[in-house]
Design a protein around this motif. Structure first.
Motif, PDB file in Angstrom:
ATOM      1  N   MET A  31       0.821  -1.209   0.000  1.00  0.00           N
ATOM      2  CA  MET A  31       0.000   0.000   0.000  1.00  0.00           C
ATOM      3  C   MET A  31       0.858   1.264   0.000  1.00  0.00           C
ATOM      4  SD  MET A  31      -3.067   0.987  -0.287  1.00  0.00           S
ATOM      5  CE  MET A  31      -3.910  -0.565  -0.059  1.00  0.00           C
TER       6      MET A  31
ATOM      7  N   PRO B  77      -9.394  -5.307   1.552  1.00  0.00           N
ATOM      8  CA  PRO B  77      -9.454  -4.661   2.872  1.00  0.00           C
ATOM      9  C   PRO B  77      -8.545  -3.438   2.973  1.00  0.00           C
ATOM     10  CG  PRO B  77      -9.350  -7.042   3.123  1.00  0.00           C
ATOM     11  CD  PRO B  77      -9.078  -6.750   1.671  1.00  0.00           C
ATOM     12  N   GLY B  78      -7.375  -3.511   2.359  1.00  0.00           N
ATOM     13  CA  GLY B  78      -6.465  -2.368   2.371  1.00  0.00           C
ATOM     14  C   GLY B  78      -7.025  -1.177   1.629  1.00  0.00           C
TER      15      GLY B  78
ATOM     16  N   MET C 217     -10.232  -0.529   1.261  1.00  0.00           N
ATOM     17  CA  MET C 217     -11.319   0.016   2.076  1.00  0.00           C
ATOM     18  C   MET C 217     -10.778   0.862   3.215  1.00  0.00           C
ATOM     19  SD  MET C 217     -14.046  -3.125   2.233  1.00  0.00           S
ATOM     20  CE  MET C 217     -14.941  -3.647   0.762  1.00  0.00           C
ATOM     21  N   GLN C 218      -9.692   0.406   3.814  1.00  0.00           N
ATOM     22  CA  GLN C 218      -9.088   1.160   4.908  1.00  0.00           C
ATOM     23  C   GLN C 218      -8.496   2.473   4.408  1.00  0.00           C
ATOM     24  OE1 GLN C 218      -6.079  -0.983   7.067  1.00  0.00           O
ATOM     25  NE2 GLN C 218      -5.621   0.728   8.433  1.00  0.00           N
ATOM     26  N   GLU C 219      -7.877   2.432   3.245  1.00  0.00           N
ATOM     27  CA  GLU C 219      -7.196   3.608   2.705  1.00  0.00           C
ATOM     28  C   GLU C 219      -8.165   4.649   2.172  1.00  0.00           C
ATOM     29  OE1 GLU C 219      -4.150   6.031   2.081  1.00  0.00           O
ATOM     30  OE2 GLU C 219      -3.848   4.008   2.862  1.00  0.00           O
TER      31      GLU C 219
ATOM     32  N   GLY D 135     -11.900   4.306   2.184  1.00  0.00           N
ATOM     33  CA  GLY D 135     -13.254   4.309   2.710  1.00  0.00           C
ATOM     34  C   GLY D 135     -14.174   3.438   1.873  1.00  0.00           C
ATOM     35  N   GLU D 136     -14.954   2.622   2.543  1.00  0.00           N
ATOM     36  CA  GLU D 136     -15.801   1.653   1.844  1.00  0.00           C
ATOM     37  C   GLU D 136     -16.780   2.314   0.891  1.00  0.00           C
ATOM     38  OE1 GLU D 136     -18.595  -2.230   2.990  1.00  0.00           O
ATOM     39  OE2 GLU D 136     -17.548  -1.078   4.554  1.00  0.00           O
TER      40      GLU D 136
END
Length: 202
Positions: free
Chosen positions: A1, A139-140, A142-144, A146-147
């Protein structure tokens, strides 16, 4: 990332030697409608050129449009290598402009160089080689980002990301072309005089 973040610094990514008493002024013409319209038109054309170069994997063109002082932190060869390494993870990477350029910041003159900031919305599409890679990286993302800013297309193993890009724009003294860098506080703070950074951070 982390490699992705570096890529985003230049897709469309110095310590100042000047003294603290160096003169900083805001261009008196930067607030006129015509001046602002001209800048927006120029920035829009350059963003479109940067996006076209990125989509065509023309890294040299992207480097030419990038604020040169970045390369005091990241040498050009390392910079280009990051782009190439990206395609070990992604089968393809495409970006598009999804809104008009917005420019509400002053043009700041600092010892002959001009600095400003603008923003626009874009869509980034990352295509993975297979479903497993997509599932591992999702998942990375989404974390970075926002979903709510992500759409997944499993039929093409792709992720579309909607982001607002804020860009530093610099017209260096004795040059005729603006250069650019995606705005990241930690990086930009190392490249700009403190007085310029503070005005553009607001």
């Amino acid at each position: 990332m982390k490699k992705l973040i570096l890529i985003l610094l230049c897709a469309p990514l110095l310590f100042s030697c000047a003294g603290s008493d160096a003169k900083v002024k805001t261009s008196p013409n930067s607030s006129t409608h015509q001046e602002k319209d001209d800048l927006i038109e120029k920035f829009t054309r350059d963003v479109e050129r940067n996006i076209e170069a990125s989509n065509n994997k023309n890294w040299d063109a992207i480097i030419d449009m990038t604020y040169p002082k970045l390369f005091d932190l990241f040498p050009k060869e390392e910079f280009k290598a990051v782009f190439e390494i990206m395609f070990e993870t992604f089968k393809d990477f495409q970006t598009s402009l999804s809104s008009n350029v917005r420019h509400s910041y002053p043009v700041i003159d600092y010892e002959g160089d001009q600095f400003t900031k603008f923003s626009y919305d874009s869509e980034l599409i990352f295509t993975f080689y297979n479903t497993d890679d997509l599932d591992n990286m999702l998942p990375g993302f989404m974390q970075e980002f926002g979903e709510d800013n992500i759409k997944t297309f499993r039929n093409t193993n792709s992720v579309a990301v909607n982001v607002e890009a804020s860009m530093l724009a610099v017209l260096e003294e004795n040059t005729s072309e603006w250069t650019y860098l995606n705005w990241d506080d930690n990086i930009i703070e190392q490249l700009l005089p403190a007085s310029v950074f503070d005005q553009l951070l607001k």
